[in-house]
Design an enzyme around this catalytic site. Structure first.
Site, PDB file in Angstrom:
ATOM      1  N   LYS A 198       1.029  -1.002  -0.036  1.00  0.00           N
ATOM      2  CA  LYS A 198       0.052  -0.071   0.004  1.00  0.00           C
ATOM      3  C   LYS A 198       0.938   1.252  -0.111  1.00  0.00           C
ATOM      4  CE  LYS A 198      -3.581   2.369   2.599  1.00  0.00           C
ATOM      5  NZ  LYS A 198      -4.793   2.262   3.587  1.00  0.00           N
ATOM      6  N   ARG A 208     -10.387  10.644   2.058  1.00  0.00           N
ATOM      7  CA  ARG A 208     -10.373  11.433   3.496  1.00  0.00           C
ATOM      8  C   ARG A 208     -11.617  12.249   3.748  1.00  0.00           C
ATOM      9  NH1 ARG A 208      -4.245  11.443   3.498  1.00  0.00           N
ATOM     10  NH2 ARG A 208      -3.917   9.379   3.081  1.00  0.00           N
ATOM     11  N   ARG A 219       0.963   9.998   5.732  1.00  0.00           N
ATOM     12  CA  ARG A 219       1.228   8.695   6.238  1.00  0.00           C
ATOM     13  C   ARG A 219       2.700   8.180   5.492  1.00  0.00           C
ATOM     14  NH1 ARG A 219      -3.796   8.037   8.303  1.00  0.00           N
ATOM     15  NH2 ARG A 219      -5.824   8.473   6.716  1.00  0.00           N
ATOM     16  N   GLU A 235       7.403  -6.691   1.162  1.00  0.00           N
ATOM     17  CA  GLU A 235       5.926  -6.468   1.972  1.00  0.00           C
ATOM     18  C   GLU A 235       5.146  -7.582   1.588  1.00  0.00           C
ATOM     19  OE1 GLU A 235       5.295  -4.558   4.215  1.00  0.00           O
ATOM     20  OE2 GLU A 235       6.314  -2.869   3.940  1.00  0.00           O
ATOM     21  N   LYS A 250      -2.315  -1.479  -3.534  1.00  0.00           N
ATOM     22  CA  LYS A 250      -3.326  -0.465  -3.717  1.00  0.00           C
ATOM     23  C   LYS A 250      -2.396   1.027  -3.640  1.00  0.00           C
ATOM     24  CE  LYS A 250      -6.334   1.922  -0.233  1.00  0.00           C
ATOM     25  NZ  LYS A 250      -6.813   1.724   1.096  1.00  0.00           N
ATOM     26  N   SER A 276     -10.270   5.917  -4.474  1.00  0.00           N
ATOM     27  CA  SER A 276     -11.124   6.821  -4.376  1.00  0.00           C
ATOM     28  C   SER A 276     -10.900   7.860  -5.744  1.00  0.00           C
ATOM     29  CB  SER A 276     -11.334   7.675  -3.041  1.00  0.00           C
ATOM     30  OG  SER A 276     -10.091   8.208  -2.687  1.00  0.00           O
ATOM     31  N   TYR A 315     -15.558   1.440  -6.456  1.00  0.00           N
ATOM     32  CA  TYR A 315     -16.707   1.921  -6.257  1.00  0.00           C
ATOM     33  C   TYR A 315     -17.968   1.570  -7.186  1.00  0.00           C
ATOM     34  CZ  TYR A 315     -13.692   3.820  -2.463  1.00  0.00           C
ATOM     35  OH  TYR A 315     -12.966   3.811  -1.450  1.00  0.00           O
TER      36      TYR A 315
HETATM   37  C1  PBG Z   1      -7.186   3.303   5.750  1.00  0.00           C
HETATM   38  C2  PBG Z   1      -7.581   3.141   4.187  1.00  0.00           C
HETATM   39  C3  PBG Z   1      -7.515   4.391   3.176  1.00  0.00           C
HETATM   40  C4  PBG Z   1      -8.159   3.900   1.910  1.00  0.00           C
HETATM   41  C5  PBG Z   1      -8.565   2.676   2.409  1.00  0.00           C
HETATM   42  N1  PBG Z   1      -8.064   2.009   3.566  1.00  0.00           N
HETATM   43  C6  PBG Z   1      -6.896   5.806   3.410  1.00  0.00           C
HETATM   44  C7  PBG Z   1      -5.408   5.915   3.540  1.00  0.00           C
HETATM   45  O1  PBG Z   1      -4.666   5.019   3.769  1.00  0.00           O
HETATM   46  O2  PBG Z   1      -5.247   7.197   3.625  1.00  0.00           O
HETATM   47  C8  PBG Z   1      -8.212   4.519   0.935  1.00  0.00           C
HETATM   48  C9  PBG Z   1      -9.507   4.151   0.010  1.00  0.00           C
HETATM   49  C10 PBG Z   1      -9.556   5.117  -1.141  1.00  0.00           C
HETATM   50  O3  PBG Z   1      -9.060   6.164  -1.337  1.00  0.00           O
HETATM   51  O4  PBG Z   1     -10.550   4.660  -1.866  1.00  0.00           O
HETATM   52  N2  PBG Z   1      -8.247   2.962   6.622  1.00  0.00           N
END
Ligand code: PBG
Length: 325
Positions: A198, A208, A219, A235, A250, A276, A315
């Site tokens: 990730k 967010r 992060r 990983e 991801k 997203s 989505y």
């Molecule tokens: C963390 C999490 C995130 C997403 C899924 N799980 C956000 C992040 O890591 O900042 C992002 C999913 C998306 O952007 O559609 N709980």
């Protein structure tokens, strides 16, 4: 003169193209991420993700049932607690009456084993500082203290009926800690969909808003650097050793090379999360008439499948599943 070699022959009609297509997209390969919020009277539109909402418990049940009827492979649930319920350790995450655990119990009662019910196993929606873990006195995310919270959250989610847990916080050792705790507590059949590779990504922006995140900063001390490829393999290998049942990459579209690399080494199913920002970019361009929405959606999903993912979180899962029939 030598004859012209003609690959175009296999593209002469839609039927011919269908016959020779190398990559398929089926409803069962698509997983729908869903947001459920506490204290709403009606679903709330997420302005940066037109068409996606924060659900009430009622609208969640209805949308989940529709998605399952359309044939999606599973549902991935995210909880959005009331701001007043957030705190430094994310207590709402493992509280049995926390928004996510309540929603899991409701969907588990409604749907049973008719679908695969998944839960985001991460603290960021529940902490007042918005980080995926607990923070030490110097403001750094404390890996091992966070693992204890993930274990407690995992047990609550397993008790609430999740079939697959999705640890998404990128703490070292999270899969192993969760696996051991599940086994000890008698949840040997509860699986782990590991967010194995990730990346820290600007494309999470709309998410967010979707979860009402309180995060200031970024992060980058726990999510991966987009410059790195070899690191993703490390990983993934660690998560496989720790007992991951499925590994995920991801985001998806900017990381298709990683999806391919992971598909080549993993001996478990590989998932990819079309996040997203990927959703919002296509949606926004289509709203302006700049691209053909439906074609762009199918092309994006096909490219993720072609890269090597057998499961895609998107989505558009319910919509596309219905369209594919
Ligand atoms: C963390 C999490 C995130 C997403 C899924 N799980 C956000 C992040 O890591 O900042 C992002 C999913 C998306 O952007 O559609 N709980």
């Amino acid at each position: 003169m030598a004859p012209v070699i003609r690959p175009r022959r296999l593209r002469t009609s839609a039927a011919m193209r269908r016959l020779v297509a190398e990559t398929t997209l089926a409803p069962r390969q698509l997983v729908l991420p869903m947001f459920v919020a506490d204290g709403l009277d009606e679903p709330r539109e997420i302005s940066s993700m037109p068409g996606v909402v924060q659900h009430t418990f009622d609208s969640l049940r209805k949308a989940a049932e529709e998605a399952v009827r359309a044939g999606v492979g599973g549902l991935m649930l995210f909880g959005v607690p009331a701001t007043a319920d957030k705190d430094a350790t994310g207590s709402g995450a493992d509280a049995d009456d926390g928004v996510l655990n309540r929603a899991l119990r409701i969907l588990s009662d409604d749907l049973g084993d008719d679908t695969v019910l998944m839960a985001d196993t991460c603290l960021d929606e529940f902490t007042d500082h918005g980080h995926c873990g607990v923070v030490d006195a110097r403001g750094r995310v404390d890996n091992d203290a966070t693992l204890e919270r993930y274990v407690s959250m995992s047990l609550a989610q397993a008790r609430s009926g999740a079939h697959l847990l999705g640890p998404s916080g990128m703490m070292d050792g999270q899969v192993g800690a969760i696996r051991a705790a599940l086994d000890d507590a008698g949840f040997a059949d509860t699986g782990i969909l590991a967010y194995a590779a990730k990346y820290a990504s600007a494309f999470y922006g709309p998410f967010r808003e979707a979860v009402g995140s309180s995060l200031q900063g970024d992060r980058r001390t726990y999510q991966q650097d987009s410059a790195n490829r070899i690191e993703a393999l490390r990983e993934v290998r660690l998560d496989l050793d720790e007992g991951a049942d499925i590994v995920m990459v991801k985001p998806a579209m900017s990381y298709l090379d990683i999806v391919r690399d992971v598909a080549e080494i993993a001996d478990v199913p590989v998932a990819a999360y079309q996040i997203s920002g990927e959703y919002s970019m296509i949606t926004a361009a289509a709203e302006r008439g700049w691209i053909d929405r439906d074609a762009a959606i199918l092309e994006s999903l096909t490219s993720i499948r072609r890269a090597g993912a057998s499961i895609i979180l998107t989505y558009w899962a319910a919509e596309v599943a219905a369209r594919l029939g």
